[in-house]
Scaffold this active site. Structure first.
Site, PDB file in Angstrom:
ATOM      1  N   GLY A  59       0.836  -1.195   0.000  1.00  0.00           N
ATOM      2  CA  GLY A  59       0.000   0.000   0.000  1.00  0.00           C
ATOM      3  C   GLY A  59       0.867   1.240   0.000  1.00  0.00           C
ATOM      4  O   GLY A  59       1.998   1.205   0.497  1.00  0.00           O
ATOM      5  N   GLN A  64       2.739  10.047   1.315  1.00  0.00           N
ATOM      6  CA  GLN A  64       4.050   9.390   1.385  1.00  0.00           C
ATOM      7  C   GLN A  64       4.947   9.766   0.204  1.00  0.00           C
ATOM      8  O   GLN A  64       6.158   9.595   0.272  1.00  0.00           O
ATOM      9  CB  GLN A  64       3.891   7.865   1.434  1.00  0.00           C
ATOM     10  CG  GLN A  64       3.264   7.351   2.715  1.00  0.00           C
ATOM     11  CD  GLN A  64       3.151   5.833   2.683  1.00  0.00           C
ATOM     12  OE1 GLN A  64       2.185   5.288   2.175  1.00  0.00           O
ATOM     13  NE2 GLN A  64       4.151   5.152   3.214  1.00  0.00           N
ATOM     14  N   CYS A 120       5.877  -0.139   7.288  1.00  0.00           N
ATOM     15  CA  CYS A 120       5.479   1.004   6.473  1.00  0.00           C
ATOM     16  C   CYS A 120       6.680   1.492   5.678  1.00  0.00           C
ATOM     17  O   CYS A 120       7.777   1.595   6.214  1.00  0.00           O
ATOM     18  CB  CYS A 120       4.971   2.115   7.392  1.00  0.00           C
ATOM     19  SG  CYS A 120       4.477   3.601   6.517  1.00  0.00           S
ATOM     20  N   LEU A 121       6.471   1.794   4.407  1.00  0.00           N
ATOM     21  CA  LEU A 121       7.569   2.273   3.563  1.00  0.00           C
ATOM     22  C   LEU A 121       8.133   3.596   4.072  1.00  0.00           C
ATOM     23  O   LEU A 121       9.267   3.933   3.787  1.00  0.00           O
ATOM     24  CB  LEU A 121       7.092   2.429   2.106  1.00  0.00           C
ATOM     25  CG  LEU A 121       6.681   1.129   1.398  1.00  0.00           C
ATOM     26  CD1 LEU A 121       6.103   1.434   0.021  1.00  0.00           C
ATOM     27  CD2 LEU A 121       7.860   0.164   1.285  1.00  0.00           C
ATOM     28  N   HIS A 162      -4.566   1.239   7.648  1.00  0.00           N
ATOM     29  CA  HIS A 162      -3.199   1.763   7.722  1.00  0.00           C
ATOM     30  C   HIS A 162      -3.016   2.925   6.728  1.00  0.00           C
ATOM     31  O   HIS A 162      -2.505   3.987   7.088  1.00  0.00           O
ATOM     32  CB  HIS A 162      -2.206   0.626   7.421  1.00  0.00           C
ATOM     33  CG  HIS A 162      -0.776   1.053   7.347  1.00  0.00           C
ATOM     34  ND1 HIS A 162       0.188   0.590   8.219  1.00  0.00           N
ATOM     35  CD2 HIS A 162      -0.126   1.905   6.497  1.00  0.00           C
ATOM     36  CE1 HIS A 162       1.355   1.153   7.914  1.00  0.00           C
ATOM     37  NE2 HIS A 162       1.195   1.941   6.862  1.00  0.00           N
ATOM     38  N   GLU A 163      -3.460   2.718   5.497  1.00  0.00           N
ATOM     39  CA  GLU A 163      -3.298   3.764   4.472  1.00  0.00           C
ATOM     40  C   GLU A 163      -4.171   4.973   4.773  1.00  0.00           C
ATOM     41  O   GLU A 163      -3.747   6.115   4.583  1.00  0.00           O
ATOM     42  CB  GLU A 163      -3.628   3.215   3.078  1.00  0.00           C
ATOM     43  CG  GLU A 163      -2.734   2.083   2.596  1.00  0.00           C
ATOM     44  CD  GLU A 163      -1.253   2.340   2.759  1.00  0.00           C
ATOM     45  OE1 GLU A 163      -0.828   3.511   2.632  1.00  0.00           O
ATOM     46  OE2 GLU A 163      -0.514   1.383   3.052  1.00  0.00           O
ATOM     47  N   HIS A 166      -2.614   7.437   7.022  1.00  0.00           N
ATOM     48  CA  HIS A 166      -1.661   8.365   6.390  1.00  0.00           C
ATOM     49  C   HIS A 166      -2.380   9.636   5.926  1.00  0.00           C
ATOM     50  O   HIS A 166      -1.810  10.724   5.949  1.00  0.00           O
ATOM     51  CB  HIS A 166      -0.986   7.721   5.173  1.00  0.00           C
ATOM     52  CG  HIS A 166       0.152   6.800   5.528  1.00  0.00           C
ATOM     53  ND1 HIS A 166       1.255   7.209   6.222  1.00  0.00           N
ATOM     54  CD2 HIS A 166       0.349   5.478   5.269  1.00  0.00           C
ATOM     55  CE1 HIS A 166       2.097   6.185   6.369  1.00  0.00           C
ATOM     56  NE2 HIS A 166       1.564   5.119   5.802  1.00  0.00           N
TER      57      HIS A 166
END
Ligand code: NI
Length: 196
Positions: A59, A64, A120-121, A162-163, A166
């Site tokens: 994701g 991000q 997470c990236l 999670h996304e 953000h």
């Protein structure tokens, strides 16, 4: 049309975008709604998918990659296979694409609880169990501005939550108990400094 053509027949095409890492200010901002469903938005989504698959991740939210707007891309189904070539360099073969783009998502009907180890990236190297709702209903718009409803359970539900965080300016560290959050945040920041 439920999905744009390039989603129905996804090819790994696009440009790799820079992924911002915590504690970059853009990751702490509440993102604004997407209002224009145009070619620019389509191009951004394409590059976001490309960047997500290359990372690799399941994701990626617009903040991000430096865009404070309410949209994220996901794929919890694809396969990525490492191939070692004769000269010992590596390349990756991708298959089973199932890309999703959720624009202006709204999560409703949170039911149950689930613990799952998240990463997470934007918080590289840190993995920890986070408590999320087990199943959710989410309404969102596609690239054409059409509204859809999705019932999500398990990993799909976790990934959407999670996304979506953000978009509200939160990374998963902020969903942990304060003890764990402080410990992991310190560990992460120390490591980031070392890598600079
Ligand atoms: Ni993330």
């Amino acid at each position: 049309m439920a999905n744009s053509d390039f989603l129905n027949d996804y090819k790994l095409e696009g440009s790799e975008l820079k992924i911002f890492t915590y504690p970059a200010p853009i990751l702490k901002k509440k993102a604004v709604a997407v209002e224009k469903f145009d070619d620019e938005l389509r191009a951004l989504c394409k590059d976001m998918l490309y960047t997500m698959y290359k990372a690799p991740g399941i994701g990626l939210a617009a903040p991000q990659v430096g865009h404070s707007i309410r949209l994220f891309v996901m794929d919890i189904d694809y396969e990525r296979e490492e191939i070692i070539k004769a000269d010992e360099t590596k390349e990756y073969a991708y298959s089973e694409f199932n890309p999703l783009i959720l624009i202006n998502p709204k999560i409703e009907n949170k039911v149950g609880e689930l613990l799952y180890e998240e990463g997470c990236l934007s918080v590289p190297g840190i993995y920890e169990e986070v408590k999320r709702a087990e199943s959710i209903k989410v309404t969102y718009q596609d690239l054409d501005g059409q509204t859809h409803e999705l019932q999500a359970d398990g990993l799909l539900s976790i990934c959407i939550q999670h996304e979506n965080d953000h978009l509200d300016g939160y990374v998963f560290l902020e969903r942990l108990s304060s003890l764990k959050r402080n410990f992991l945040t310190k560990k992460y920041l120390k490591r980031q400094q070392k890598n600079l």
